[in-house]
Design a protein around this motif. Structure first.
Motif, PDB file in Angstrom:
ATOM      1  N   MET A  65       4.762  -4.407 -19.141  1.00  0.00           N
ATOM      2  CA  MET A  65       5.615  -3.051 -20.259  1.00  0.00           C
ATOM      3  C   MET A  65       6.845  -2.543 -18.597  1.00  0.00           C
ATOM      4  SD  MET A  65       3.772  -2.521 -22.963  1.00  0.00           S
ATOM      5  CE  MET A  65       5.142  -1.214 -23.360  1.00  0.00           C
ATOM      6  N   LEU A  66       7.333  -2.640 -19.280  1.00  0.00           N
ATOM      7  CA  LEU A  66       9.083  -2.099 -18.501  1.00  0.00           C
ATOM      8  C   LEU A  66       8.982  -0.247 -18.063  1.00  0.00           C
ATOM      9  CD1 LEU A  66      12.014  -2.384 -17.635  1.00  0.00           C
ATOM     10  CD2 LEU A  66      13.313  -0.904 -19.247  1.00  0.00           C
ATOM     11  N   LYS A  67       8.914  -0.475 -16.755  1.00  0.00           N
ATOM     12  CA  LYS A  67       8.964   0.364 -16.298  1.00  0.00           C
ATOM     13  C   LYS A  67      10.788   0.642 -15.201  1.00  0.00           C
ATOM     14  CE  LYS A  67       7.369   3.452 -12.120  1.00  0.00           C
ATOM     15  NZ  LYS A  67       6.256   3.857 -11.457  1.00  0.00           N
ATOM     16  N   LEU A  93      19.753   4.494 -21.251  1.00  0.00           N
ATOM     17  CA  LEU A  93      19.698   5.537 -22.722  1.00  0.00           C
ATOM     18  C   LEU A  93      19.444   6.735 -23.131  1.00  0.00           C
ATOM     19  CD1 LEU A  93      21.729   3.335 -25.485  1.00  0.00           C
ATOM     20  CD2 LEU A  93      23.490   4.137 -24.105  1.00  0.00           C
ATOM     21  N   GLU A  94      18.307   6.071 -22.839  1.00  0.00           N
ATOM     22  CA  GLU A  94      17.298   7.425 -23.305  1.00  0.00           C
ATOM     23  C   GLU A  94      17.548   8.229 -21.596  1.00  0.00           C
ATOM     24  OE1 GLU A  94      13.357   5.598 -22.553  1.00  0.00           O
ATOM     25  OE2 GLU A  94      13.354   4.998 -25.473  1.00  0.00           O
ATOM     26  N   TYR A 113      18.229  -2.037 -28.819  1.00  0.00           N
ATOM     27  CA  TYR A 113      18.423  -2.875 -27.539  1.00  0.00           C
ATOM     28  C   TYR A 113      18.005  -3.131 -26.588  1.00  0.00           C
ATOM     29  CZ  TYR A 113      22.209   1.968 -28.380  1.00  0.00           C
ATOM     30  OH  TYR A 113      22.477   2.831 -29.468  1.00  0.00           O
ATOM     31  N   THR A 114      18.402  -3.843 -25.879  1.00  0.00           N
ATOM     32  CA  THR A 114      17.618  -5.012 -24.547  1.00  0.00           C
ATOM     33  C   THR A 114      16.298  -3.824 -24.081  1.00  0.00           C
ATOM     34  OG1 THR A 114      18.892  -4.030 -23.112  1.00  0.00           O
ATOM     35  CG2 THR A 114      18.684  -6.001 -23.921  1.00  0.00           C
ATOM     36  N   LYS A 115      15.350  -3.553 -23.257  1.00  0.00           N
ATOM     37  CA  LYS A 115      14.305  -2.774 -23.498  1.00  0.00           C
ATOM     38  C   LYS A 115      15.782  -1.631 -22.071  1.00  0.00           C
ATOM     39  CE  LYS A 115      10.163  -5.513 -24.457  1.00  0.00           C
ATOM     40  NZ  LYS A 115       9.341  -5.801 -24.018  1.00  0.00           N
ATOM     41  N   THR A 116      16.066  -2.469 -21.022  1.00  0.00           N
ATOM     42  CA  THR A 116      16.650  -1.827 -19.503  1.00  0.00           C
ATOM     43  C   THR A 116      17.560  -0.952 -20.453  1.00  0.00           C
ATOM     44  OG1 THR A 116      17.875  -3.862 -19.662  1.00  0.00           O
ATOM     45  CG2 THR A 116      16.559  -3.767 -18.173  1.00  0.00           C
ATOM     46  N   LEU A 144      31.337   4.953 -13.712  1.00  0.00           N
ATOM     47  CA  LEU A 144      30.407   4.455 -13.608  1.00  0.00           C
ATOM     48  C   LEU A 144      29.049   4.813 -13.393  1.00  0.00           C
ATOM     49  CD1 LEU A 144      29.011   1.800 -12.276  1.00  0.00           C
ATOM     50  CD2 LEU A 144      29.641   1.873 -10.535  1.00  0.00           C
ATOM     51  N   ARG A 145      28.155   5.247 -14.953  1.00  0.00           N
ATOM     52  CA  ARG A 145      27.236   5.812 -14.006  1.00  0.00           C
ATOM     53  C   ARG A 145      25.668   4.983 -13.698  1.00  0.00           C
ATOM     54  NH1 ARG A 145      27.462  10.456 -17.150  1.00  0.00           N
ATOM     55  NH2 ARG A 145      25.745  11.530 -16.789  1.00  0.00           N
ATOM     56  N   TYR A 146      26.023   4.753 -14.495  1.00  0.00           N
ATOM     57  CA  TYR A 146      24.774   3.413 -14.454  1.00  0.00           C
ATOM     58  C   TYR A 146      24.848   1.729 -13.709  1.00  0.00           C
ATOM     59  CZ  TYR A 146      22.159   6.433 -17.129  1.00  0.00           C
ATOM     60  OH  TYR A 146      21.681   8.051 -16.951  1.00  0.00           O
ATOM     61  N   ILE A 147      23.562   1.338 -12.716  1.00  0.00           N
ATOM     62  CA  ILE A 147      23.907  -0.235 -11.975  1.00  0.00           C
ATOM     63  C   ILE A 147      22.021  -0.206 -12.053  1.00  0.00           C
ATOM     64  CG2 ILE A 147      24.449  -1.519 -10.619  1.00  0.00           C
ATOM     65  CD1 ILE A 147      26.026   1.006  -8.880  1.00  0.00           C
ATOM     66  N   ILE A 148      22.067  -1.366 -13.100  1.00  0.00           N
ATOM     67  CA  ILE A 148      20.753  -1.840 -13.714  1.00  0.00           C
ATOM     68  C   ILE A 148      20.403  -2.912 -12.583  1.00  0.00           C
ATOM     69  CG2 ILE A 148      19.052  -2.490 -15.356  1.00  0.00           C
ATOM     70  CD1 ILE A 148      20.903  -0.436 -17.751  1.00  0.00           C
ATOM     71  N   THR A 149      19.151  -2.902 -12.018  1.00  0.00           N
ATOM     72  CA  THR A 149      18.323  -4.187 -11.387  1.00  0.00           C
ATOM     73  C   THR A 149      17.575  -5.160 -11.789  1.00  0.00           C
ATOM     74  OG1 THR A 149      20.030  -4.077  -9.867  1.00  0.00           O
ATOM     75  CG2 THR A 149      18.624  -6.019  -9.290  1.00  0.00           C
ATOM     76  N   ARG A 150      17.623  -6.303 -12.926  1.00  0.00           N
ATOM     77  CA  ARG A 150      16.542  -7.042 -13.414  1.00  0.00           C
ATOM     78  C   ARG A 150      16.248  -8.097 -12.708  1.00  0.00           C
ATOM     79  NH1 ARG A 150      16.256  -9.365 -19.376  1.00  0.00           N
ATOM     80  NH2 ARG A 150      14.068  -9.953 -18.574  1.00  0.00           N
TER      81      ARG A 150
END
Length: 165
Positions: A153-155, A129-130, A121-124, A73-79
């Motif tokens: 804009m996505l932040k 990945l960046e 990709y999706t913005k998130t 597990l490297r990322y947990i993204i919440t939106r």
């Protein structure tokens, strides 16, 4: 009323190439864009995203758990998306298998690391990945990313998730 949608995705690599999925155009979420392999968590997997990730990998690629050297597990993204809170658990791992099955989920492709960001990709996922590529080699931290609206804009706000005791 806000509902929760939990998902998993895996970015598997083998010999410097990452396995990506270009989502089928008929998918309800993110049609036609690139992603890791993954999907929604089943009700019995809510507290075990790793098991959900292994299940999705096998369903979509034919790669079995024993053909994966590690899956971290490297990322947990919440939106937020309208009346949904979407939380994604993103894993990175290495596989010994390069042959994959074809799936109605989309088209699977092995992509070199230097081509990884040259996909839509999706913005998130693009932000994730960046961030992943910018980290130092060997960084195995878990990062939590919260998507925010910054004048349309996505932040992404990234924080390391670590034990404080």
């Amino acid at each position: 009323m806000i509902i929760l949608r939990n998902g998993v995705a895996a970015f598997l690599w083998n010999n410097g190439k990452y396995l990506l999925l270009r989502r089928a155009d008929n998918r309800s979420i993110a049609p036609g864009v690139w992603s890791g392999v993954g999907g929604h968590m089943e009700a019995n997997e809510i507290n075990d995203p790793l098991s959900a990730c292994y299940r999705e990998i096998e369903e979509e690629t034919g790669i079995h758990k024993d053909q994966i050297k590690f899956l971290d597990l490297r990322y947990i993204i919440t939106r937020r998306s309208k009346d949904e809170i979407r939380q994604s658990y993103i894993y990175f791992g290495e596989t010994t298998q390069t042959e994959v099955i074809q799936t109605d989920e989309g088209e699977l492709s092995w992509v070199s690391e230097n081509e990884l960001l040259n996909r839509e990709y999706t913005k998130t996922f693009t932000a994730m990945l960046e961030h992943y590529i910018s980290r130092k080699v060997g960084d195995r931290m878990v990062y939590v990313g919260v998507a925010m609206n910054n004048n349309g804009m996505l932040k992404m706000n990234w924080s390391q998730c670590e034990d404080f005791e």
